[in-house]
Design an enzyme around this catalytic site. Sequence first.
Site, PDB file in Angstrom:
ATOM      1  N   SER A   1       0.808  -1.164   0.367  1.00 59.02           N
ATOM      2  CA  SER A   1       0.115   0.225   0.144  1.00 59.02           C
ATOM      3  C   SER A   1       0.593   1.066  -0.260  1.00 59.02           C
ATOM      4  O   SER A   1       0.123   2.231   0.380  1.00 59.02           O
ATOM      5  CB  SER A   1      -1.031   0.138   1.316  1.00 59.02           C
ATOM      6  OG  SER A   1       0.311   0.214   2.783  1.00 59.02           O
TER       7      SER A   1
ATOM      8  N   LYS B   1       1.269   4.152   7.587  1.00 62.64           N
ATOM      9  CA  LYS B   1       0.174   5.197   6.160  1.00 62.64           C
ATOM     10  C   LYS B   1       0.949   6.290   6.238  1.00 62.64           C
ATOM     11  O   LYS B   1       2.001   6.611   7.018  1.00 62.64           O
ATOM     12  CB  LYS B   1      -1.271   5.396   5.796  1.00 62.64           C
ATOM     13  CG  LYS B   1      -1.704   4.214   6.486  1.00 62.64           C
ATOM     14  CD  LYS B   1      -1.912   3.088   4.615  1.00 62.64           C
ATOM     15  CE  LYS B   1      -2.345   1.830   4.768  1.00 62.64           C
ATOM     16  NZ  LYS B   1      -2.403   1.270   3.929  1.00 62.64           N
TER      17      LYS B   1
END
Length: 261
Positions: A40, A100
């Site tokens: 991701s 993230k």
Amino acid sequence: MAEKKQDGIMETVKTVFWALLIAGVFRSVFFQPFWIPTGSMKDTLLIGDFLFVNKMAYGYSRYSCPFAMCPISGRILDREPEMGDVVVFRHPTLNTDYVKRLIGKPGDKIQVTDGVLSVNGEEATQVRDGIFTEPYQRQGRFGTIPLCTNGPLALGEDATCEKEKYIETLPNGVEHSILNVGPGRLDETNVFTVPEGHYFFMGDNRDNSTDSRVSQRANGVGMVSEEYLLGRVDRVIFSAAGKRLLFFWTWRGDRFFKKID
């Protein structure tokens, strides 16, 4: 003789106990090892990257200790993260650590339109930066198959997966790489307003990231409360392209102590 043997066993037990205690304190207070299991955050972080999370960066909450055992209410020694930081946090409902990029702080308004991010009405500019390529094969211990713009492909080392690569500049001037596979459902969003005491996160691999664009009720990340922040990622220590970090023949030589942008 038996007494000496018993004393030796007790000394070993004490040594192991203190070693584990010191390691636990070090992990809770200073740096936590973290291994990247998914794609991701490509190409900033690759599957198989091994790094240490700087737990001193933002202060501490009860989640700073293993099993959320720190006897802390709220946060102590609290320092606010900055837009563009790469952050490890505890997922609010899944009890799993995620990594993230921090996009929105309390009070910010976030929207994605036609794949372009806006923060408080200001677009984060994107400049084309060539093509990101990787072998089209199963990656890491989970056997993840990458998404490609040039599919369909046949699995194997001879097949090359391609993605469009851009340099995105956030409103505060932070520049970082993002990847784009093509039009997707997360390329168009409503306006998100970040609540007080919460943060908004996105993955750099924009079309293959479970992040704050999807609510927790829909199996996303949603808005993340400050108590779940664990620390900042500054560098990759080393990286392995194989299923195990100990497979040294798969280590990526260009990622030793690589600084994270």
